[in-house]
Design an enzyme around this catalytic site. Structure first.
Site, PDB file in Angstrom:
ATOM      1  N   LYS A  76       0.860  -1.188   0.000  1.00 41.73           N
ATOM      2  CA  LYS A  76       0.000   0.000   0.000  1.00 41.73           C
ATOM      3  C   LYS A  76       0.896   1.238   0.000  1.00 41.73           C
ATOM      4  CE  LYS A  76      -3.858   2.078   2.636  1.00 41.73           C
ATOM      5  NZ  LYS A  76      -4.750   1.932   3.807  1.00 41.73           N
ATOM      6  N   SER A 151      -9.793   2.269   2.938  1.00 40.02           N
ATOM      7  CA  SER A 151      -8.882   2.982   2.068  1.00 40.02           C
ATOM      8  C   SER A 151      -7.889   2.082   1.331  1.00 40.02           C
ATOM      9  CB  SER A 151      -8.093   3.996   2.904  1.00 40.02           C
ATOM     10  OG  SER A 151      -7.265   3.323   3.846  1.00 40.02           O
ATOM     11  N   SER A 175     -10.161  -0.118   7.130  1.00 37.47           N
ATOM     12  CA  SER A 175      -9.570  -0.037   5.784  1.00 37.47           C
ATOM     13  C   SER A 175      -8.900  -1.292   5.252  1.00 37.47           C
ATOM     14  CB  SER A 175      -8.570   1.110   5.718  1.00 37.47           C
ATOM     15  OG  SER A 175      -9.265   2.313   5.549  1.00 37.47           O
TER      16      SER A 175
HETATM   17  N1  GLN Z   1     -13.307   4.665   6.312  1.00 32.24           N
HETATM   18  C1  GLN Z   1     -12.730   5.083   7.554  1.00 32.24           C
HETATM   19  C2  GLN Z   1     -12.283   6.525   7.433  1.00 32.24           C
HETATM   20  O1  GLN Z   1     -12.564   7.101   6.446  1.00 32.24           O
HETATM   21  C3  GLN Z   1     -11.582   4.206   7.904  1.00 32.24           C
HETATM   22  C4  GLN Z   1     -10.359   4.481   7.123  1.00 32.24           C
HETATM   23  C5  GLN Z   1      -9.205   3.643   7.533  1.00 32.24           C
HETATM   24  O2  GLN Z   1      -9.362   2.620   8.198  1.00 32.24           O
HETATM   25  N2  GLN Z   1      -8.035   4.100   7.182  1.00 32.24           N
HETATM   26  O3  GLN Z   1     -11.687   7.075   8.299  1.00 32.24           O
END
Ligand code: GLN
Length: 484
Positions: A76, A151, A175
């Site tokens: 990532k 994400s 995410s």
């Molecule tokens: N969707 C959640 C956010 O927007 C979690 C994102 C994540 O786990 N990095 O914060």
């Protein structure tokens, strides 16, 4: 070759069926052929990958190979990679060549894994759909009009379409698990402190945790074996021995008590997802587990608490992007103030700005007690809910996400509905627990994830449960037709 799981590929390498150079070339060709359709990669590091593959083959010929030596995977783009662009999905870091490797990258490199490239992601990991990336949305391989989740959407899509046998992800509020669910792959968020955060660009430091994403639980176990461990450079990493996560995969499920939180099967859950999840639970019952109804009474408070804590911490973490030391800088600044304002104004996207504003507000002197402190108290209540639940059950199961993959653009104008994509995953981060998502029967042709939540440090147990399910099903082996 791409139909094989990571574990099978590792065995193939060990048995001399193919070389790492052949395997790496095969996946690089697939990326070349298919990634235009998916946009899963921000950077492909073909040359470096082939060089690493040659080194891996050399190492094997000298009898020094480990289980991951020569296995290709994707990182990532939140992990710093030396001399390779590390963008975190943002214009702010579009020109940033990291001067060092994150610990996770270092460990996988040392194991001889071959990095194919850096995967697309929501900007600074803020999002549930990959649409906030400066590099454009990633497309879900099961339906390219739909989002892959976020994400870690690039990692999930790359694995689902088998452009890489495995990838790393990070999970602050869901995410790893939510994109794993939407793309039909397996993903594990370890206990907070299990994997080093050093060199992983920080979003919300008290919630962020890195973990593996792959086709199967067995694959995730192999990866976690290399990723986990104490790191003195990360003060939140925990000094605790790393078990062999692959050793207990076959353990019996006889008598395992599975808790089903009432709050996870209530309003907001789509009928199709509920059906698939309940069918999977029956399968666990058939393997000897017992289903127990439980309650996590403060569940409804997890999203509101998260959306105070995460923005608060991100507003502080992102203050280092100031246009002075690294990353984007605006043109012809008038003075220092103008340089800060325009560099940040032009370098960050809308969602990141929204979070910085909310976080700065929540942390300001007059509001700190009302918001941040209160959210921290709720966090404690949520941890207590889990602690009580784990007195009655060994593991908690439910849906990973309330629905299957939604259409690109469907939720971009409605941040609140986007935030609800993580209702079932967020509490796990607030409590610091390990959580997993595994593919179960699809609903309307789209992947569905079953979430497994364990008590602290029970990653091996979660992997064992997931592996036993995957021995009886083949949802984790499915590849979307277009990418076969
Ligand atoms: N969707 C959640 C956010 O927007 C979690 C994102 C994540 O786990 N990095 O914060």
């Amino acid at each position: 070759m791409h139909r094989k799981s990571l574990a099978e590929l590792a065995r193939g390498l060990a048995g001399g069926e193919f070389s790492s150079v052949e395997l790496t070339t095969h996946f690089l060709d697939r990326i070349e052929r298919f990634d235009e359709r998916l946009n899963a990669f921000i950077t492909v590091t073909g040359e470096q990958a082939l060089a690493a593959a040659r080194r891996a083959d050399e190492r094997r010929s000298q009898g020094e190979a480990g289980p991951l030596t020569g296995v290709p995977l994707a990182q990532k783009d939140i992990f710093n990679t030396r001399d390779i662009r590390t963008s975190c999905g943002s214009r702010m870091l579009d020109n940033f060549l990291a001067p060092f490797n994150a610990t996770v990258v270092e460990k996988l490199d040392a194991a001889g894994a071959v990095m194919l490239g850096k995967t697309n992601m929501d900007e600074f990991a803020m999002g549930s759909s990959n649409e906030t990336s400066y590099y454009g949305p990633v497309r879900n391989p099961w339906d390219t009009e739909r989002v892959p989740g976020g994400s870690s959407g690039g990692s999930a899509a790359a694995v689902a379409a088998r452009l890489a046998p495995a990838a790393t992800g990070t999970d602050t509020g869901g995410s790893i698990r939510q994109p794993a669910s939407l793309c039909g792959i397996t993903g594990l968020k370890p206990t907070y402190g299990r994997v080093s955060r050093w060199g992983m660009i920080a979003f919300a430091s008290s919630l962020d945790q890195a973990g593996p994403m792959a086709a199967s639980a067995e694959d995730c176990a192999l990866l976690l074996n290399q990723m986990a461990g104490f790191d003195e450079r990360d003060s939140t990493s925990v000094e605790r021995e790393v078990e062999d996560y692959a050793a207990g995969l076959e353990g019996s499920l006889e008598g395992v008590r599975i808790g089903l939180p009432r709050e996870f099967f209530a309003e907001g859950l789509s009928a199709g997802v509920e059906q698939s999840v309940r069918d999977a639970l029956k399968q666990f019952e058939a393997m000897g587990a017992r289903l127990v109804d439980i309650s996590l009474p403060n569940s409804a408070l997890s999203a509101p608490a998260y959306y105070v804590v995460a923005p608060a911490e991100c507003s502080s973490n992102l203050s280092r992007m100031d246009g002075v030391r690294f990353g984007y800088r605006c043109e012809n600044p008038r003075d220092l103030e103008d340089l800060y304002k325009r560099s940040r104004g032009e370098g960050f996207g809308d969602e990141v700005k929204r979070r910085i504003l909310i976080g700065t507000y929540a942390l300001s002197a007059g509001y700190y007690d009302a918001y941040y402190l209160k959210a921290q108290k709720i966090r404690r209540l949520i941890s207590q809910d889990f602690a009580e639940a784990f007195q009655q059950v060994d593991v908690i199961m439910g849906p990973t996400a309330p629905d299957t993959a939604f259409r690109i653009g469907e939720k971009t104008d409605d941040p609140l509905s986007m935030y609800l994509s993580d209702v079932y995953t967020i509490a796990v981060n607030l409590a610091g627990l390990p959580g997993m998502s595994i593919p179960v029967a699809p609903a309307d042709g789209l992947p569905v994830g079953l979430q497994l939540i364990g008590d602290y440090w029970t990653e091996a147990r979660l992997l064992n449960l997931a592996h036993r399910y995957q021995q009886q099903t083949d949802w984790h082996r499915q590849i979307p037709g277009e990418f076969e």
